[in-house]
Design a protein around this motif. Structure first.
Motif, PDB file in Angstrom:
ATOM      1  N   ASN A 139     -34.485  16.776  -1.197  1.00 13.63           N
ATOM      2  CA  ASN A 139     -34.555  18.051  -1.926  1.00 13.63           C
ATOM      3  C   ASN A 139     -34.159  17.882  -3.384  1.00 13.63           C
ATOM      4  O   ASN A 139     -34.714  18.546  -4.265  1.00 13.63           O
ATOM      5  CB  ASN A 139     -33.702  19.116  -1.245  1.00 13.63           C
ATOM      6  CG  ASN A 139     -34.369  19.672  -0.013  1.00 13.63           C
ATOM      7  OD1 ASN A 139     -35.587  19.683   0.106  1.00 13.63           O
ATOM      8  ND2 ASN A 139     -33.570  20.128   0.929  1.00 13.63           N
ATOM      9  N   GLN A 140     -33.200  17.000  -3.659  1.00 15.09           N
ATOM     10  CA  GLN A 140     -32.834  16.714  -5.048  1.00 15.09           C
ATOM     11  C   GLN A 140     -33.976  16.009  -5.767  1.00 15.09           C
ATOM     12  O   GLN A 140     -34.237  16.266  -6.939  1.00 15.09           O
ATOM     13  CB  GLN A 140     -31.568  15.860  -5.098  1.00 15.09           C
ATOM     14  CG  GLN A 140     -30.323  16.602  -4.693  1.00 15.09           C
ATOM     15  CD  GLN A 140     -29.115  15.682  -4.566  1.00 15.09           C
ATOM     16  OE1 GLN A 140     -29.229  14.468  -4.488  1.00 15.09           O
ATOM     17  NE2 GLN A 140     -27.936  16.291  -4.517  1.00 15.09           N
ATOM     18  N   TRP A 141     -34.669  15.117  -5.072  1.00 12.83           N
ATOM     19  CA  TRP A 141     -35.802  14.414  -5.672  1.00 12.83           C
ATOM     20  C   TRP A 141     -36.922  15.388  -6.002  1.00 12.83           C
ATOM     21  O   TRP A 141     -37.616  15.221  -6.996  1.00 12.83           O
ATOM     22  CB  TRP A 141     -36.338  13.355  -4.728  1.00 12.83           C
ATOM     23  CG  TRP A 141     -35.452  12.166  -4.556  1.00 12.83           C
ATOM     24  CD1 TRP A 141     -34.193  11.990  -5.044  1.00 12.83           C
ATOM     25  CD2 TRP A 141     -35.753  11.000  -3.815  1.00 12.83           C
ATOM     26  NE1 TRP A 141     -33.699  10.771  -4.656  1.00 12.83           N
ATOM     27  CE2 TRP A 141     -34.635  10.149  -3.894  1.00 12.83           C
ATOM     28  CE3 TRP A 141     -36.849  10.589  -3.080  1.00 12.83           C
ATOM     29  CZ2 TRP A 141     -34.605   8.900  -3.281  1.00 12.83           C
ATOM     30  CZ3 TRP A 141     -36.809   9.354  -2.463  1.00 12.83           C
ATOM     31  CH2 TRP A 141     -35.706   8.518  -2.569  1.00 12.83           C
ATOM     32  N   LYS A 142     -37.116  16.387  -5.154  1.00  8.83           N
ATOM     33  CA  LYS A 142     -38.208  17.343  -5.343  1.00  8.83           C
ATOM     34  C   LYS A 142     -38.072  18.088  -6.659  1.00  8.83           C
ATOM     35  O   LYS A 142     -39.059  18.422  -7.304  1.00  8.83           O
ATOM     36  CB  LYS A 142     -38.227  18.335  -4.177  1.00  8.83           C
ATOM     37  CG  LYS A 142     -39.335  19.336  -4.243  1.00  8.83           C
ATOM     38  CD  LYS A 142     -39.466  20.230  -3.014  1.00  8.83           C
ATOM     39  CE  LYS A 142     -38.221  20.600  -2.310  1.00  8.83           C
ATOM     40  NZ  LYS A 142     -38.420  21.526  -1.209  1.00  8.83           N
ATOM     41  N   ILE A 143     -36.841  18.350  -7.102  1.00  9.69           N
ATOM     42  CA  ILE A 143     -36.623  19.118  -8.324  1.00  9.69           C
ATOM     43  C   ILE A 143     -36.072  18.265  -9.462  1.00  9.69           C
ATOM     44  O   ILE A 143     -35.606  18.784 -10.464  1.00  9.69           O
ATOM     45  CB  ILE A 143     -35.703  20.326  -8.053  1.00  9.69           C
ATOM     46  CG1 ILE A 143     -34.345  19.859  -7.515  1.00  9.69           C
ATOM     47  CG2 ILE A 143     -36.367  21.318  -7.132  1.00  9.69           C
ATOM     48  CD1 ILE A 143     -33.311  20.950  -7.416  1.00  9.69           C
ATOM     49  N   SER A 144     -36.151  16.946  -9.306  1.00 11.56           N
ATOM     50  CA  SER A 144     -35.638  16.034 -10.325  1.00 11.56           C
ATOM     51  C   SER A 144     -36.372  16.222 -11.650  1.00 11.56           C
ATOM     52  O   SER A 144     -37.565  16.508 -11.686  1.00 11.56           O
ATOM     53  CB  SER A 144     -35.798  14.585  -9.852  1.00 11.56           C
ATOM     54  OG  SER A 144     -35.449  13.698 -10.884  1.00 11.56           O
ATOM     55  N   SER A 145     -35.656  16.030 -12.730  1.00 11.03           N
ATOM     56  CA  SER A 145     -36.284  16.105 -14.055  1.00 11.03           C
ATOM     57  C   SER A 145     -37.037  14.821 -14.384  1.00 11.03           C
ATOM     58  O   SER A 145     -37.755  14.761 -15.369  1.00 11.03           O
ATOM     59  CB  SER A 145     -35.228  16.385 -15.124  1.00 11.03           C
ATOM     60  OG  SER A 145     -34.304  15.310 -15.175  1.00 11.03           O
ATOM     61  N   ILE A 146     -36.884  13.805 -13.557  1.00 14.61           N
ATOM     62  CA  ILE A 146     -37.560  12.528 -13.760  1.00 14.61           C
ATOM     63  C   ILE A 146     -38.826  12.517 -12.904  1.00 14.61           C
ATOM     64  O   ILE A 146     -38.766  12.579 -11.678  1.00 14.61           O
ATOM     65  CB  ILE A 146     -36.632  11.353 -13.408  1.00 14.61           C
ATOM     66  CG1 ILE A 146     -35.376  11.412 -14.294  1.00 14.61           C
ATOM     67  CG2 ILE A 146     -37.357  10.026 -13.544  1.00 14.61           C
ATOM     68  CD1 ILE A 146     -34.308  10.444 -13.910  1.00 14.61           C
ATOM     69  N   SER A 147     -39.956  12.443 -13.548  1.00 17.00           N
ATOM     70  CA  SER A 147     -41.235  12.564 -12.837  1.00 17.00           C
ATOM     71  C   SER A 147     -41.458  11.438 -11.819  1.00 17.00           C
ATOM     72  O   SER A 147     -42.093  11.659 -10.795  1.00 17.00           O
ATOM     73  CB  SER A 147     -42.387  12.634 -13.824  1.00 17.00           C
ATOM     74  OG  SER A 147     -42.445  11.463 -14.591  1.00 17.00           O
ATOM     75  N   ILE A 152     -42.171   9.984  -6.051  1.00 18.54           N
ATOM     76  CA  ILE A 152     -41.777   9.298  -4.813  1.00 18.54           C
ATOM     77  C   ILE A 152     -41.518  10.324  -3.715  1.00 18.54           C
ATOM     78  O   ILE A 152     -41.937  10.139  -2.570  1.00 18.54           O
ATOM     79  CB  ILE A 152     -40.542   8.398  -5.045  1.00 18.54           C
ATOM     80  CG1 ILE A 152     -40.909   7.229  -5.964  1.00 18.54           C
ATOM     81  CG2 ILE A 152     -40.006   7.875  -3.718  1.00 18.54           C
ATOM     82  CD1 ILE A 152     -39.734   6.395  -6.400  1.00 18.54           C
ATOM     83  N   TYR A 153     -40.846  11.423  -4.057  1.00 14.77           N
ATOM     84  CA  TYR A 153     -40.611  12.477  -3.057  1.00 14.77           C
ATOM     85  C   TYR A 153     -41.933  12.990  -2.495  1.00 14.77           C
ATOM     86  O   TYR A 153     -42.113  13.077  -1.283  1.00 14.77           O
ATOM     87  CB  TYR A 153     -39.819  13.649  -3.654  1.00 14.77           C
ATOM     88  CG  TYR A 153     -39.924  14.863  -2.776  1.00 14.77           C
ATOM     89  CD1 TYR A 153     -39.166  14.967  -1.615  1.00 14.77           C
ATOM     90  CD2 TYR A 153     -40.834  15.889  -3.062  1.00 14.77           C
ATOM     91  CE1 TYR A 153     -39.296  16.059  -0.779  1.00 14.77           C
ATOM     92  CE2 TYR A 153     -40.965  16.985  -2.229  1.00 14.77           C
ATOM     93  CZ  TYR A 153     -40.197  17.063  -1.092  1.00 14.77           C
ATOM     94  OH  TYR A 153     -40.334  18.130  -0.246  1.00 14.77           O
ATOM     95  N   PHE A 154     -42.861  13.348  -3.380  1.00 13.25           N
ATOM     96  CA  PHE A 154     -44.120  13.926  -2.916  1.00 13.25           C
ATOM     97  C   PHE A 154     -44.962  12.916  -2.141  1.00 13.25           C
ATOM     98  O   PHE A 154     -45.679  13.285  -1.217  1.00 13.25           O
ATOM     99  CB  PHE A 154     -44.897  14.564  -4.066  1.00 13.25           C
ATOM    100  CG  PHE A 154     -44.299  15.873  -4.495  1.00 13.25           C
ATOM    101  CD1 PHE A 154     -44.322  16.976  -3.659  1.00 13.25           C
ATOM    102  CD2 PHE A 154     -43.665  15.993  -5.717  1.00 13.25           C
ATOM    103  CE1 PHE A 154     -43.749  18.184  -4.029  1.00 13.25           C
ATOM    104  CE2 PHE A 154     -43.087  17.202  -6.105  1.00 13.25           C
ATOM    105  CZ  PHE A 154     -43.127  18.302  -5.259  1.00 13.25           C
TER     106      PHE A 154
END
Length: 188
Positions: A139-147, A152-154
């Protein structure tokens, strides 16, 4: 001229993404291997693209992401997760080789003991990871500011979703009767 005055991407975002990308590429291509075997379980799925370590990664990610949809019976759950892995393997096997190489680098990176420990709390075995920790991290990866992290999350989330919902074996666990229920209906 108005386009030149608008900031399409900030320098800070470029620097952060570049640094994370450089570290990611270095670790995944510098000969770092994930060390000890991630699992002792050979599922015998006959995957063409995923090796045993990649199978374990997707198995435990699928178990964490799909836990609400999975059956409670252990043997039935194993069967569903096996079908998910075969769906993921089939999809990844059909991708172009350059895309496959990038996905393999991401899998190798996530299987590094230090990365697994830092992100998911277990460096030795995917079985020891806590479902809540995996979900919180993703969930943190999903909203990360780093594309790159969001990508990787998606990738991981879409692979699990494709693997689960494409197989007819898992349909009964979500209440989908299959396309046969719509036969005879006229569209338009």
């Amino acid at each position: 001229m108005a386009i030149l005055n608008k900031k399409l991407i900030s320098r800070r975002t470029v620097v952060k993404t570049s640094l994370v990308g450089a570290v990611f590429l270095y670790l995944s291509t510098s000969g770092c291997k994930s060390g000890e075997a991630v699992s002792t379980l050979d599922r015998g799925l006959g995957c063409r693209f995923l090796d045993h370590k990649a199978e374990d990664l997707f198995y435990y990610l699928s178990d964490s992401l799909l836990f609400n949809f999975l059956p409670k019976d252990k043997k039935e759950k194993e069967k569903v997760l096996g079908e998910v892995l075969q769906g993921i393997d089939s999809y990844l096997y059909s991708l172009p080789s350059h895309t496959q190489k990038e996905i393999l680098e991401a899998i190798q990176f996530l299987n590094l003991s230090a990365v697994r420990w830092y992100l998911f709390g277990s460096s030795s075995n995917w079985e020891l990871t806590n479902r809540d920790t995996v979900i919180k991290t993703l969930n943190q990866w999903k909203i990360s500011s780093i594309s790159l992290i969001r990508s990787i999350y998606f990738l991981l989330q879409s692979m699990v979703t494709i693997g689960f919902f494409e197989t007819t074996y898992s349909w009964k666990h979500v209440g989908y009767p299959g396309p046969g229920h719509a036969l005879g209906l006229r569209h338009g």
